[in-house]
Design a protein around this motif. Structure first.
Motif, short mmCIF file in Angstrom:
data_model
loop_
_atom_site.label_atom_id
_atom_site.label_comp_id
_atom_site.label_asym_id
_atom_site.label_seq_id
_atom_site.Cartn_x
_atom_site.Cartn_y
_atom_site.Cartn_z
N ASP A 16 0.82 -1.22 0.00
CA ASP A 16 0.00 0.00 0.00
C ASP A 16 0.86 1.27 0.00
N GLY A 17 2.16 1.11 0.09
CA GLY A 17 3.06 2.26 0.03
C GLY A 17 3.09 3.08 1.30
N LEU A 18 2.41 2.63 2.35
CA LEU A 18 2.29 3.44 3.55
C LEU A 18 3.32 3.10 4.62
N SER A 19 3.91 1.94 4.54
CA SER A 19 4.86 1.51 5.56
C SER A 19 6.13 0.99 4.92
N LEU A 20 7.12 0.80 5.77
CA LEU A 20 8.39 0.26 5.30
C LEU A 20 8.48 -1.21 5.68
N ARG A 21 8.86 -2.00 4.71
CA ARG A 21 8.97 -3.43 4.94
C ARG A 21 10.44 -3.82 4.92
N ILE A 22 10.87 -4.53 5.94
CA ILE A 22 12.23 -5.03 5.95
C ILE A 22 12.18 -6.55 5.99
N GLN A 23 12.73 -7.14 4.97
CA GLN A 23 12.74 -8.60 4.86
C GLN A 23 14.08 -9.10 5.38
N TRP A 24 14.05 -9.79 6.54
CA TRP A 24 15.30 -10.26 7.14
C TRP A 24 15.72 -11.60 6.56
N THR A 25 14.76 -12.49 6.50
CA THR A 25 14.99 -13.79 5.87
C THR A 25 13.72 -14.07 5.09
N LYS A 26 13.69 -15.18 4.38
CA LYS A 26 12.50 -15.55 3.64
C LYS A 26 11.28 -15.62 4.54
N HIS A 28 10.96 -14.16 7.61
CA HIS A 28 10.84 -13.13 8.64
C HIS A 28 10.88 -11.73 8.04
N GLU A 29 9.80 -10.99 8.24
CA GLU A 29 9.81 -9.60 7.80
C GLU A 29 9.24 -8.69 8.89
N SER A 30 9.72 -7.46 8.89
CA SER A 30 9.23 -6.45 9.81
C SER A 30 8.52 -5.38 9.00
N CYS A 102 6.53 -8.26 14.86
CA CYS A 102 5.80 -9.38 14.24
C CYS A 102 5.44 -10.42 15.32
N ASP A 103 4.61 -11.35 14.95
CA ASP A 103 4.12 -12.34 15.91
C ASP A 103 5.26 -13.10 16.60
N ILE A 104 6.25 -13.47 15.81
CA ILE A 104 7.36 -14.25 16.37
C ILE A 104 8.14 -13.42 17.38
#
Ligand SMILES: [Zn+2]
Ligand SMILES: [Zn+2]
Length: 108
Positions: A16-26, A28-30, A102-104
């Motif tokens: 949606d372009g509103l937040s920043l996504r950081i993909q740590w591993t396949k 795990h993402e924040s 995230c949940d984890i």
């Protein structure tokens, strides 16, 4: 030698372009809202260097703040240029990883 450092495999906006996504591993993402990141700015102007106390208050950060640009700092951090003109915060990947909700991460 193996250093255990947090380095994302991908950084980019959410769909949606509103937040920043950081993909740590396949697996795990924040996802961070720009405002939450701006409020977490670790620079000496936002956090007292000696006491670690936050100088920046919630009211000082606009609801609609957004990053004008994001740049890598070496291979350990990123730096934002914010729409309020602030750009001195260097966000280490360790910091960003520790902010993950995230949940984890939040169940630990
Ligand atoms: Zn700052
Ligand atoms: Zn997480």
């Amino acid at each position: 030698m193996w250093f255990e450092i947090n380095v994302p495999i991908e950084i980019g906006p959410t769909e949606d372009g509103l937040s920043l996504r950081i993909q740590w591993t396949k697996e795990h993402e924040s996802v961070f809202s720009p405002r939450e990141l701006r409020l977490a700015c670790p620079c000496a102007g936002c956090v007292d260097e000696f006491t670690g106390e936050k100088i920046l208050s919630e009211e000082q950060v606009h609801q609609n703040i957004y990053p004008l640009s994001i740049e890598y700092v070496g291979n350990y951090a990123i730096q934002f240029s914010w729409s309020d003109g602030h750009n001195t915060g260097i966000y280490s990947f360790d910091l960003l990883r520790s902010m993950c909700s995230c949940d984890i991460c939040s169940s630990n």
